[in-house]
Design a protein around this motif. Structure first.
Motif, PDB file in Angstrom:
ATOM      1  N   HIS A 509       0.844  -1.205   0.000  1.00 59.68           N
ATOM      2  CA  HIS A 509       0.000   0.000   0.000  1.00 59.68           C
ATOM      3  C   HIS A 509       0.877   1.253   0.000  1.00 59.68           C
ATOM      4  CE1 HIS A 509       0.667   0.145   4.470  1.00 59.68           C
ATOM      5  NE2 HIS A 509       0.662  -1.178   4.294  1.00 59.68           N
ATOM      6  N   TYR A 510       1.743   1.377  -0.997  1.00 60.14           N
ATOM      7  CA  TYR A 510       2.573   2.560  -1.176  1.00 60.14           C
ATOM      8  C   TYR A 510       1.767   3.674  -1.847  1.00 60.14           C
ATOM      9  CZ  TYR A 510       6.612  -0.362  -0.008  1.00 60.14           C
ATOM     10  OH  TYR A 510       7.507  -1.189   0.634  1.00 60.14           O
ATOM     11  N   CYS A 511       2.335   4.883  -1.875  1.00 60.88           N
ATOM     12  CA  CYS A 511       1.665   6.047  -2.464  1.00 60.88           C
ATOM     13  C   CYS A 511       2.619   6.791  -3.391  1.00 60.88           C
ATOM     14  CB  CYS A 511       1.207   7.026  -1.383  1.00 60.88           C
ATOM     15  SG  CYS A 511       0.113   6.366  -0.132  1.00 60.88           S
ATOM     16  N   LEU A 512       2.104   7.407  -4.438  1.00 61.92           N
ATOM     17  CA  LEU A 512       2.886   8.347  -5.247  1.00 61.92           C
ATOM     18  C   LEU A 512       2.927   9.696  -4.540  1.00 61.92           C
ATOM     19  CD1 LEU A 512       1.718   7.626  -8.913  1.00 61.92           C
ATOM     20  CD2 LEU A 512       3.808   6.837  -7.781  1.00 61.92           C
ATOM     21  N   GLY A 513       4.045  10.395  -4.661  1.00 60.83           N
ATOM     22  CA  GLY A 513       4.166  11.711  -4.042  1.00 60.83           C
ATOM     23  C   GLY A 513       4.289  11.663  -2.536  1.00 60.83           C
ATOM     24  N   ALA A 514       4.864  10.573  -1.992  1.00 64.84           N
ATOM     25  CA  ALA A 514       4.930  10.419  -0.539  1.00 64.84           C
ATOM     26  C   ALA A 514       5.784  11.489   0.127  1.00 64.84           C
ATOM     27  CB  ALA A 514       5.469   9.032  -0.199  1.00 64.84           C
ATOM     28  N   SER A 515       6.692  12.097  -0.591  1.00 60.82           N
ATOM     29  CA  SER A 515       7.545  13.129  -0.011  1.00 60.82           C
ATOM     30  C   SER A 515       7.890  14.132  -1.090  1.00 60.82           C
ATOM     31  CB  SER A 515       8.817  12.509   0.562  1.00 60.82           C
ATOM     32  OG  SER A 515       9.699  13.499   1.040  1.00 60.82           O
ATOM     33  N   GLY A 516       7.622  15.392  -0.842  1.00 62.55           N
ATOM     34  CA  GLY A 516       8.040  16.425  -1.777  1.00 62.55           C
ATOM     35  C   GLY A 516       6.955  16.988  -2.657  1.00 62.55           C
ATOM     36  N   HIS A 517       5.870  16.249  -2.885  1.00 59.94           N
ATOM     37  CA  HIS A 517       4.773  16.774  -3.681  1.00 59.94           C
ATOM     38  C   HIS A 517       3.794  17.492  -2.743  1.00 59.94           C
ATOM     39  CE1 HIS A 517       2.726  16.995  -7.475  1.00 59.94           C
ATOM     40  NE2 HIS A 517       1.619  16.495  -6.977  1.00 59.94           N
ATOM     41  N   GLY A 518       2.882  18.239  -3.291  1.00 59.67           N
ATOM     42  CA  GLY A 518       1.931  18.961  -2.456  1.00 59.67           C
ATOM     43  C   GLY A 518       0.909  18.068  -1.788  1.00 59.67           C
ATOM     44  N   TYR A 519       0.707  16.869  -2.301  1.00 56.77           N
ATOM     45  CA  TYR A 519      -0.221  15.904  -1.721  1.00 56.77           C
ATOM     46  C   TYR A 519       0.210  14.520  -2.177  1.00 56.77           C
ATOM     47  CZ  TYR A 519      -2.156  16.475  -6.420  1.00 56.77           C
ATOM     48  OH  TYR A 519      -2.308  16.561  -7.781  1.00 56.77           O
TER      49      TYR A 519
END
Length: 547
Positions: A509-519
């Motif tokens: 259950h990973y996510c895109l934009g986990a660090s550095g993106h606005g969301y």
């Protein structure tokens, strides 16, 4: 004579910001490092001016030669703001000491030798993404991508008898151009410090990206976008934050000078925690749990799921909060080759949020077979080694990077089946320069961990509200692919387009934009339940302007 030297200095500084392929791909860390170098050179030039001013008038020194070929110089692409065209030299008013203007102090004159630099980075993007969850569909978004503004100060101590030394300070803040600002955009939310610098290196205190994070930051061509490698790298168990790619509060750190290509840095951050199991926020950090993003998962802010019963300071730091932390990195650069080795330790990481055993609110989690989920409070550490190589392949400059990462959670045997925090990962990237274009690609892969305590909802519109699957029954490996291009109008302004896809095993259950993106783009349904194994896709385009 002094005016001629200063004029030559300004000319040389202007040449340093000329266009070059290497400068185009500079990260913000590169920018800050180069700014430090130019500030040091400025201090040395001031020292020379003082020594020349003290000599007899008969002694003359030729002016610094004009530089006519700025293309031969490579430097900080955001320093042009500090070398604007100056008016005709005018003798400074008032008294001077060794050729440096002075101002009145409470007891004696003070040498006015403090340099203040303003800088910033603005990055805005338009995004399209699909988390592949049954009730979500394709969405559009606009993100700030951690745009920032900062002030750097350098006070030269040489005139006071401390040759080669300076007091340095920085205040850097996030600027939420696209979203409603919260405390994330308050003054000093990003790297901010006060320190002392000398020939032996620098000692600083405040908050900073860790040496572990900085060691490979330049290897990611898609930093701050939805293709950022922190979807996997530095991310212990997936979800919306990378615990080992972090900015640590209340920290003290050392940065060595570069010696024969080697540079060492080390950081220590005391936990300052009210609770022995680190289940509360640190002294001086209102509502904010160690290792948690502002108002995000694991924080102690009401309504975030961290604070018990929604109470501020309710011993609810049970989703990754840690005590003392230590980080170190050794880097090496020799011509086209560079290498890194880094290590980081988080002591007493509280994961009771996964097993329901929060202090004062015991609600244990049981599986369908009657066994109890156990995660506990244990140390977590990470290590990585890697390197890169830069050469010209006929089309232009080509940069290759790769590193391998180990993350471990030191659990007992009975807790091992629920340990999703121990895993290996690998990352590789390539950037090809063709004229003003930079074409990049990257790959990150997380291998399966021994277990997974998350209760993952079924990605099905009929069964989602009623059925759950225990995550540790399934492989939780994941692979992220990213490709993109950036066009440089000049050293300071560029346009980019990036596409990224995250393929996951049924227990991941990973996510895109986990660090550095606005969301973050995570596999969650409308009820905020985590859907395991979703394939997440995104594309983004935007502009970056550094000044």
């Amino acid at each position: 004579m002094r005016n001629k030297l200063l004029s030559g200095t300004a000319c040389a500084a202007l040449c340093l910001v000329s266009f070059s392929g290497a400068a185009r791909s500079a990260t913000l860390d590169d920018v800050m490092a180069r700014l430090d170098k130019i500030e040091k050179e400025n201090a040395e030039l001031r020292s020379k001016v003082r020594s020349l001013s003290a000599k007899p008038a008969a002694v003359s020194v030729a002016a610094a030669p004009a530089v006519t070929d700025p293309s031969k110089f490579k430097g900080n692409p955001v320093l042009h703001g500090s070398v604007a065209t100056s008016p005709a030299p005018v003798p400074p008013p008032g008294p001077m000491i060794a050729g440096i203007p002075v101002k009145a102090g409470p007891l004696t004159p003070l040498i006015d030798n403090t340099t203040v630099t303003l800088y910033g980075s603005i990055d805005l993007s338009g995004d399209i993404f699909n988390p592949s969850v049954f009730d979500q569909g394709t969405k559009l978004g606009v993100a700030s991508n951690i745009s920032s503004f900062g002030v750097r100060v350098r006070h030269n101590l040489a005139p006071y008898g401390w040759e080669g030394m300076a007091v340095v300070a920085q205040l850097e803040s996030q600027v939420d151009f696209a979203s409603a600002p919260t405390e994330r955009a308050a003054l000093g939310t990003r790297d901010s410090y006060l320190g002392l610098e000398g020939p032996w290196g620098a000692i600083k205190a405040g908050k900073s990206d860790t040496p572990y994070k900085k060691s490979t930051a330049a290897m990611d061509p898609f930093t701050r976008t939805l293709g950022d490698y922190n979807s996997i790298m530095g991310n212990t168990g997936g979800d919306n934050r990378a615990e080992f790619d972090w900015r640590m509060n209340h920290a003290v750190w050392y940065e060595s000078p570069i010696y024969n290509g080697f540079q060492f840095s080390a950081l220590a951050s005391p936990g300052q925690n009210y609770a022995k199991d680190n289940s509360d926020y640190s002294y001086g950090d209102a509502f904010q749990c160690n290792g948690a993003s502002s108002r995000g998962s694991g924080s102690n802010f009401p309504g975030t799921g961290g604070a018990v019963a929604g109470n501020i300071g309710g011993n609810g730091c049970t989703d990754g909060s840690y005590g003392n932390a230590y980080s170190a990195a050794l880097t090496y650069k020799n011509g086209p080759f560079n290498a890194i080795a880094a290590y980081e330790l988080h002591e007493g990481v509280n994961r009771h949020g996964d097993d329901g055993l929060e202090p004062g609110l015991i609600a244990p989690v049981f599986l369908a077979d009657g066994s109890q989920v156990l995660t506990g409070v244990h140390n977590e550490w990470a290590a990585k080694v890697g390197g890169g190589y830069h050469f010209n392949d006929g089309l232009g400059d080509l940069q290759l990077n790769a590193f391998y990462e180990w993350i471990r959670r030191e659990v007992t045997a009975i807790e091992q089946p629920f340990n999703e925090r121990s895993r290996d990962a690998v990352f590789a990237s390539a950037t090809q320069m063709i004229g003003k274009w930079a074409i990049s690609g990257s790959y990150a892969h997380a291998f399966s961990s021994p277990g997974n305590p998350a209760m993952l909802s079924v990605n099905d519109p009929v069964l989602a509200s009623a059925a759950t699957l225990q995550g540790n029954l399934f492989a939780n490996d994941a692979s992220q692919y990213a490709i993109g291009a950036r066009y440089y109008f000049n050293n300071w302004a560029s346009w980019y387009v990036v596409a990224s896809q995250l393929n996951q095993g049924p227990g991941a259950h990973y996510c895109l934009g986990a660090s550095g993106h606005g969301y973050q783009v995570c596999s969650r349904d409308a009820a905020n339940d985590t859907i395991g194994g979703a394939t997440i896709r995104a594309a983004t385009t935007g502009m970056t302007f550094n000044f």
